[in-house]
Design a protein around this motif. Structure first.
Motif, PDB file in Angstrom:
ATOM      1  N   ARG A 220     113.361  36.208  32.877  1.00  6.64           N
ATOM      2  CA  ARG A 220     112.892  37.335  33.673  1.00  6.64           C
ATOM      3  C   ARG A 220     113.954  38.420  33.834  1.00  6.64           C
ATOM      4  N   LYS A 287     109.135  43.128  38.109  1.00  4.18           N
ATOM      5  CA  LYS A 287     109.400  41.715  37.867  1.00  4.18           C
ATOM      6  C   LYS A 287     110.179  41.437  36.588  1.00  4.18           C
ATOM      7  N   ASN A 288     110.428  42.455  35.777  1.00  2.00           N
ATOM      8  CA  ASN A 288     111.110  42.198  34.509  1.00  2.00           C
ATOM      9  C   ASN A 288     112.260  43.147  34.239  1.00  2.00           C
TER      10      ASN A 288
END
Length: 301
Positions: A220, A287-288
């Motif tokens: 991630r 989120k990334n």
């Protein structure tokens, strides 16, 4: 050299002089939650920067000795120098045998090592229970001098929300012995090809998922590939992504990864740069977004 590194060198000189240890030519390998030095005598000196280390480290050393008795591939404390942490200038210092590294280990090897670790009995050592993984982040957020009022308010609220969600997680497995920071960079490949797990400062008893999430979080935020994560899951024998608590655990791990930079930002240039990157991406719900780790340093004195 950062103020954090300069302070670490001062502690190294003081503790080594007091114990009659030759520190000439010592190399500073890392400054994060610990300042890690290699001496010419092939001894590693770890100087803890985190609060509460003095109380926690006797248990870390005891677990390392117990693991040695189990034949588990972990770094070994240098008991011939000191069997207990040495305190100098308010810093807790421990001594370890150096492991010459040769090549980067694989996530397959990490999965295999963790599978073995989690099958061991919980050792007869007084260890913390991983009940609140965000406790230290909460304390750092409340007292940090580098946060704006808005950043602090958001952090405190977000940590409270994630703590409540963590408390609601359920696992089908009994608590296990946790490494606590089971990231690929804490696995060393020796010159004989075997791997050794190092950096046991976060050792605890708790849900196995906490050790597993670091690899998934590595995809991630830190550049691990999907293939590396898949290989890890196959080697461990279970895929964390199938667990209902996966999303919550990843968000807790995101917040946990802010803590070290909250603590170090006032004195470390890298943390001062990395902290806003992580906070901004979390506040935007990204989120990334790629995060970064400080490159290992090799400063000699």
């Amino acid at each position: 050299m950062s103020a954090l590194a300069a302070e670490a060198f001062a502690v190294l000189r003081g503790v080594c002089d007091g114990m009659g240890i030759d520190h000439r030519g010592a190399r500073l390998l890392r400054v994060r939650s610990n300042a890690v030095f290699k001496l010419r005598s092939e001894i590693v000196v770890r100087i803890a920067t985190s609060p509460g280390a003095q109380a926690r480290l006797p248990g870390v050393l005891a677990v390392a000795r117990w693991l040695a008795g189990q034949g588990f591939p972990a770094v070994r404390p240098a008991d011939e120098i000191s069997e207990e942490p040495v305190v100098h200038g308010g810093r807790a210092v421990t001594f370890w045998h150096y492991v010459p590294a040769s090549g980067r280990p694989t996530t397959t090897e990490l999965g295999e090592v963790l599978r073995v670790l989690h099958r061991l009995p919980v050792p007869p050592v007084t260890l913390k229970r991983l009940a609140d993984p965000l406790a230290q982040v909460r304390r750092e957020a409340e007292r940090s001098a580098v946060l704006t009022a808005a950043q602090r308010a958001w952090l405190v609220e977000r940590i409270a929300e994630l703590t409540e969600r963590w408390d609601g997680l359920e696992t089908d497995h009994p608590p296990v012995l946790l490494h606590g920071d089971a990231w690929i960079d804490n696995l060393l490949r020796r010159s004989d090809g075997h791997v050794v797990l190092c950096d046991w400062d976060g050792v605890a008893v708790g849900p196995r998922e906490w050790d597993l999430v670091h690899t998934y979080h590595g995809q991630r935020r830190f550049g691990l590939t999907a293939q590396e994560v898949d290989a890890f899951a196959v080697a461990y024998g279970s895929d964390l992504r199938a667990w209902p608590g996966y999303s919550t655990l990843m968000e807790v791990r995101d917040m946990y990864a802010v803590g070290i930079h909250l603590r170090n930002a006032a004195t470390d240039p890298f943390s001062r740069k990395e902290l806003p990157r992580r906070l901004d991406s979390l506040a935007r719900g990204e989120k990334n977004t790629r995060w970064y780790m400080a490159e290992p340093v090799t400063v000699s004195r």
